[in-house]
Design a protein around this motif. Sequence first.
Motif, PDB file in Angstrom:
ATOM      1  N   GLY A  46       0.817  -1.209   0.000  1.00 42.46           N
ATOM      2  CA  GLY A  46       0.000   0.000   0.000  1.00 42.46           C
ATOM      3  C   GLY A  46       0.845   1.251   0.000  1.00 42.46           C
ATOM      4  N   GLY A  47       0.292   2.343   0.552  1.00 47.99           N
ATOM      5  CA  GLY A  47       1.035   3.597   0.611  1.00 47.99           C
ATOM      6  C   GLY A  47       0.781   4.461  -0.603  1.00 47.99           C
ATOM      7  N   ARG A  48       1.656   5.440  -0.796  1.00 49.75           N
ATOM      8  CA  ARG A  48       1.478   6.389  -1.885  1.00 49.75           C
ATOM      9  C   ARG A  48       1.553   5.654  -3.220  1.00 49.75           C
ATOM     10  N   SER A  49       0.513   5.737  -4.008  1.00 51.09           N
ATOM     11  CA  SER A  49       0.487   4.968  -5.253  1.00 51.09           C
ATOM     12  C   SER A  49      -0.151   5.758  -6.385  1.00 51.09           C
ATOM     13  N   ILE A  50      -0.089   7.081  -6.319  1.00 49.83           N
ATOM     14  CA  ILE A  50      -0.716   7.884  -7.362  1.00 49.83           C
ATOM     15  C   ILE A  50      -0.255   7.386  -8.735  1.00 49.83           C
ATOM     16  N   ASN A  51      -1.223   7.112  -9.603  1.00 47.12           N
ATOM     17  CA  ASN A  51      -0.882   6.596 -10.922  1.00 47.12           C
ATOM     18  C   ASN A  51      -0.130   7.638 -11.731  1.00 47.12           C
ATOM     19  N   LEU A  52       0.710   7.157 -12.614  1.00 48.20           N
ATOM     20  CA  LEU A  52       1.545   8.009 -13.438  1.00 48.20           C
ATOM     21  C   LEU A  52       1.271   7.723 -14.900  1.00 48.20           C
ATOM     22  N   ALA A  53       1.570   8.714 -15.748  1.00 48.79           N
ATOM     23  CA  ALA A  53       1.376   8.566 -17.183  1.00 48.79           C
ATOM     24  C   ALA A  53       2.745   8.465 -17.849  1.00 48.79           C
ATOM     25  N   LEU A  54       3.040   7.301 -18.368  1.00 46.42           N
ATOM     26  CA  LEU A  54       4.311   7.068 -19.044  1.00 46.42           C
ATOM     27  C   LEU A  54       4.123   7.364 -20.525  1.00 46.42           C
ATOM     28  N   SER A  55       4.912   8.299 -21.067  1.00 45.70           N
ATOM     29  CA  SER A  55       4.778   8.675 -22.473  1.00 45.70           C
ATOM     30  C   SER A  55       6.116   8.536 -23.192  1.00 45.70           C
ATOM     31  N   ASP A  56       6.211   9.047 -24.403  1.00 47.83           N
ATOM     32  CA  ASP A  56       7.308   8.687 -25.299  1.00 47.83           C
ATOM     33  C   ASP A  56       8.693   9.005 -24.746  1.00 47.83           C
ATOM     34  N   ARG A  57       8.844  10.108 -24.016  1.00 46.08           N
ATOM     35  CA  ARG A  57      10.168  10.427 -23.460  1.00 46.08           C
ATOM     36  C   ARG A  57      10.598   9.357 -22.455  1.00 46.08           C
ATOM     37  N   TYR A 312       0.792  17.570 -16.454  1.00 49.30           N
ATOM     38  CA  TYR A 312       1.154  17.257 -17.839  1.00 49.30           C
ATOM     39  C   TYR A 312       1.637  15.813 -17.942  1.00 49.30           C
ATOM     40  N   GLY A 313       1.593  15.096 -16.826  1.00 51.91           N
ATOM     41  CA  GLY A 313       2.046  13.716 -16.820  1.00 51.91           C
ATOM     42  C   GLY A 313       3.505  13.578 -17.191  1.00 51.91           C
ATOM     43  N   GLN A 314       4.338  14.575 -16.841  1.00 51.03           N
ATOM     44  CA  GLN A 314       5.720  14.566 -17.316  1.00 51.03           C
ATOM     45  C   GLN A 314       6.768  14.501 -16.209  1.00 51.03           C
ATOM     46  N   GLY A 315       6.366  14.473 -14.949  1.00 50.99           N
ATOM     47  CA  GLY A 315       7.365  14.449 -13.883  1.00 50.99           C
ATOM     48  C   GLY A 315       8.282  13.242 -13.985  1.00 50.99           C
ATOM     49  N   MET A 316       7.693  12.050 -14.047  1.00 54.53           N
ATOM     50  CA  MET A 316       8.483  10.841 -14.198  1.00 54.53           C
ATOM     51  C   MET A 316       9.209  10.826 -15.543  1.00 54.53           C
ATOM     52  N   ASN A 317       8.521  11.234 -16.598  1.00 49.11           N
ATOM     53  CA  ASN A 317       9.133  11.212 -17.926  1.00 49.11           C
ATOM     54  C   ASN A 317      10.342  12.144 -17.996  1.00 49.11           C
ATOM     55  N   ALA A 318      10.237  13.321 -17.369  1.00 46.72           N
ATOM     56  CA  ALA A 318      11.376  14.247 -17.345  1.00 46.72           C
ATOM     57  C   ALA A 318      12.535  13.650 -16.553  1.00 46.72           C
ATOM     58  N   GLY A 319      12.232  12.974 -15.445  1.00 47.05           N
ATOM     59  CA  GLY A 319      13.276  12.324 -14.663  1.00 47.05           C
ATOM     60  C   GLY A 319      13.944  11.194 -15.430  1.00 47.05           C
ATOM     61  N   PHE A 320      13.143  10.405 -16.146  1.00 45.37           N
ATOM     62  CA  PHE A 320      13.710   9.330 -16.965  1.00 45.37           C
ATOM     63  C   PHE A 320      14.559   9.914 -18.095  1.00 45.37           C
ATOM     64  N   GLU A 321      14.094  11.053 -18.660  1.00 44.63           N
ATOM     65  CA  GLU A 321      14.867  11.706 -19.712  1.00 44.63           C
ATOM     66  C   GLU A 321      16.217  12.176 -19.158  1.00 44.63           C
ATOM     67  N   ASP A 322      16.248  12.627 -17.908  1.00 42.26           N
ATOM     68  CA  ASP A 322      17.526  12.957 -17.267  1.00 42.26           C
ATOM     69  C   ASP A 322      18.508  11.794 -17.407  1.00 42.26           C
ATOM     70  N   CYS A 323      18.011  10.586 -17.163  1.00 44.38           N
ATOM     71  CA  CYS A 323      18.889   9.414 -17.175  1.00 44.38           C
ATOM     72  C   CYS A 323      19.458   9.156 -18.562  1.00 44.38           C
TER      73      CYS A 323
END
Length: 450
Positions: A46-57, A312-323
């Motif tokens: 359980g815990g924080r599980s807010i769904n995320l939107a994974l897109s092309d980046r 914009y559903g881009q927080g995770m995508n921007a972080g992955f783009e960092d990598c």
Amino acid sequence: MEKDSQLSVMGGGLVGCLLSLYLARQGYSVDVYERRPDLRRAELAGGRSINLALSDRGWRALQNIGIAQDIKKVAIPMYRRVMHDLQGHLSYQPYGQEGQAIYSVSRNGLNQALLDLAEAQPNISLHFQQQVLDVEVATNKITLADVASGEQHQITPDVIFAADGAYSMVRLSLMKTDRFNYEQSYLNYGYKELTIPPGAEGAWQLEKNALHIWPRGQYMMIALPNLDGTFTCTLFFPFEGEPSFEALQTPGQVQAFFEKTFPDAAALMPDLTQEYFENPTGSLVTVKCFPWSHEGKILLVGDAAHAIVPFYGQGMNAGFEDCSVLSSLLEQHPGDWESIFKTFQEARKPNTDAIADLAVYNFIEMRDKVADPRFLLQKKIEAKITAQYPDSWLPLYSMVTFSPDLPYAEALANGRRQDEIMRHLMDHIQTEEDYSKPAVQAYLQNHLGK
């Protein structure tokens, strides 16, 4: 530095795990330190599980390292927005061209998959329940506390990668250095997660391959599908005022408000009031800072460098783009951390500032505009322009979401130019048929024709 340099990634969340995989692929040995217990333990599901939107980046960052197919097993494609009005009537808006989709992923499910992949690498070591207490910037000495025992110990890695989130302890230490700029801003809104359970035989009770939105002017609710037939609903709501989290104090008030404001959703939420009072209320923060690095020894990545709100559903995508950007720089400047970090932050800072601003703007769009007939008409007109001038016009959302080679800052600049064109054009348009008017076509030819 040679490949035997000791690298430490502080934070075993999404970006920290992916970064460790990239570094390991380059031949480095990596220690990952995470404050939380191992998410893969059943009792911690359980815990924080807010769904995320994974897109092309984000997908490109996963494909570059060969793990996209593994992650697709825990993702659901969403091809369009479905808007729900007060009467439960639906309207639709595709996300892009035919076949284009963003993907719903559970934060915990994705994190668990990345942890499995990291653990399978012989040169990655995972250390859980390790809390950063202090970073001595001059020496790279990190003081950690074992959460279970309370015992403190110290490590001194050659290079520290700070992927420890919006409230980064590593960044806090950098804030004490000379000429470090930092700002954070909160929306006057919080979020709370709720659930629509599966229907008969585990069926999804709303359209599965869509992101659902209940826009209500000054607030909204969204719902994203999960693999088990549930939908994770997220209420974005003012902290104070009327209505607000502060104003809804009893189960009766909550039930009455949802039945009036989100009637079709409320009918599908048998545990609404229990979840409303048991689930935490989260805050929404934007973080901007600079520099992200210190003397080639410390680098901030992901939310530690550029936390944004989720609209914009881009927080995770921007972080992955960092990598993926870091990985390409590692290949260009092997072992030259100071050059890598300097080039990285100068390239990424304008783009992460741009997506931070776009995310706040998109909250207004999702909350206020997606139910507006004029807004929906404008989107249809933009689709016609894209079809007629495919080399000159791409909607801002598509530039951000489906154009991973286009930097965020360029997408923002292009979007502002297109907004000005649409502002003038919509003065001549009342229906879709008006798109064929000579004045409209002449204006487009003058601004977009070659």
